[in-house]
Design a protein around this motif. Sequence first.
Motif, PDB file in Angstrom:
ATOM      1  N   TRP A 187       0.822  -1.207   0.000  1.00 42.89           N
ATOM      2  CA  TRP A 187       0.000   0.000   0.000  1.00 42.89           C
ATOM      3  C   TRP A 187       0.861   1.264   0.000  1.00 42.89           C
ATOM      4  O   TRP A 187       1.901   1.315   0.658  1.00 42.89           O
ATOM      5  N   HIS A 188       0.388   2.290  -0.718  1.00 41.42           N
ATOM      6  CA  HIS A 188       0.910   3.661  -0.601  1.00 41.42           C
ATOM      7  C   HIS A 188       2.415   3.752  -0.880  1.00 41.42           C
ATOM      8  O   HIS A 188       3.116   4.626  -0.365  1.00 41.42           O
ATOM      9  N   VAL A 189       2.925   2.847  -1.704  1.00 40.79           N
ATOM     10  CA  VAL A 189       4.367   2.657  -1.851  1.00 40.79           C
ATOM     11  C   VAL A 189       5.142   3.914  -2.266  1.00 40.79           C
ATOM     12  O   VAL A 189       6.230   4.168  -1.736  1.00 40.79           O
ATOM     13  N   PRO A 190       4.643   4.747  -3.187  1.00 40.15           N
ATOM     14  CA  PRO A 190       5.460   5.905  -3.586  1.00 40.15           C
ATOM     15  C   PRO A 190       5.687   6.925  -2.470  1.00 40.15           C
ATOM     16  O   PRO A 190       6.564   7.786  -2.600  1.00 40.15           O
ATOM     17  N   TYR A 191       4.937   6.827  -1.379  1.00 41.13           N
ATOM     18  CA  TYR A 191       4.924   7.906  -0.392  1.00 41.13           C
ATOM     19  C   TYR A 191       5.409   7.490   0.991  1.00 41.13           C
ATOM     20  O   TYR A 191       5.454   8.319   1.900  1.00 41.13           O
ATOM     21  N   ILE A 192       5.760   6.230   1.165  1.00 42.72           N
ATOM     22  CA  ILE A 192       6.205   5.780   2.485  1.00 42.72           C
ATOM     23  C   ILE A 192       7.729   5.824   2.574  1.00 42.72           C
ATOM     24  O   ILE A 192       8.430   5.862   1.559  1.00 42.72           O
ATOM     25  N   ASN A 193       8.239   5.827   3.813  1.00 43.29           N
ATOM     26  CA  ASN A 193       9.689   5.924   3.996  1.00 43.29           C
ATOM     27  C   ASN A 193      10.357   4.557   3.854  1.00 43.29           C
ATOM     28  O   ASN A 193       9.691   3.528   3.717  1.00 43.29           O
TER      29      ASN A 193
END
Length: 233
Positions: A187-193
Amino acid sequence: MNVLVVHAHPEPKSFTAALRDQAVETLQAQGHQVRVSDLYAMNWNPVASAEDFTVRDNPEYLVYALEQRCNSKEQTLAADIQQELEKLLWADLLILNFPIYWFSTPAILKGWIDRVLVSGICYGGKRFYDQGGLRGKKALVTVTLGGREHMFGEGAIHGPLEDMLRPLLRGTLAYVGLEVLPPFVGWHVPYINDSARQQLLENYRQRLENIGEDQPMQYPRLDQFDDRLYPLA
């Protein structure tokens, strides 16, 4: 176990590629045989056409599925299709590894499906669902996407992820007889650290190490229907 990973992402440094590498490393460490089809690196041709057949049953009018049946029987499919089909038939587990584009697969992966899931071998007539040509094999869909987990589900903005993936999970993989395992989702891969990405990779490693315990999703069986495919009472 023989495993075929079909990977579809244009960026070699992507997190989707990291998931591919995690699958290879984890499964090989368990003693499984793993082969990878990296569709972008292969410059895979996604366009189904008359060029896929070296002989034609009907040279005047192209019915693609019928030509697949004829050419698969005579082993006269285009070389790239034949090579991928051989990998698919070799595999006990098929992993499709890709980012979700527009509620669907990347076009290059859809083209792999169109050209490699050959009529007469993978399906045909009443050879579908539990009677499909690939019965006895399993499939795992591994996806990445930009959305957050709370954006998917009953009543959520995008609806259930399984509804989004239904053409793939049911209309493709289950249809040809594969036992479809619940998808693995990044999930949400482009925006996680990076820490969150490493946790996703660890979760994937654990999932793959215990893949034999996964229960397949439930789809129709032909014994639930009569000869005309009306549901039995």
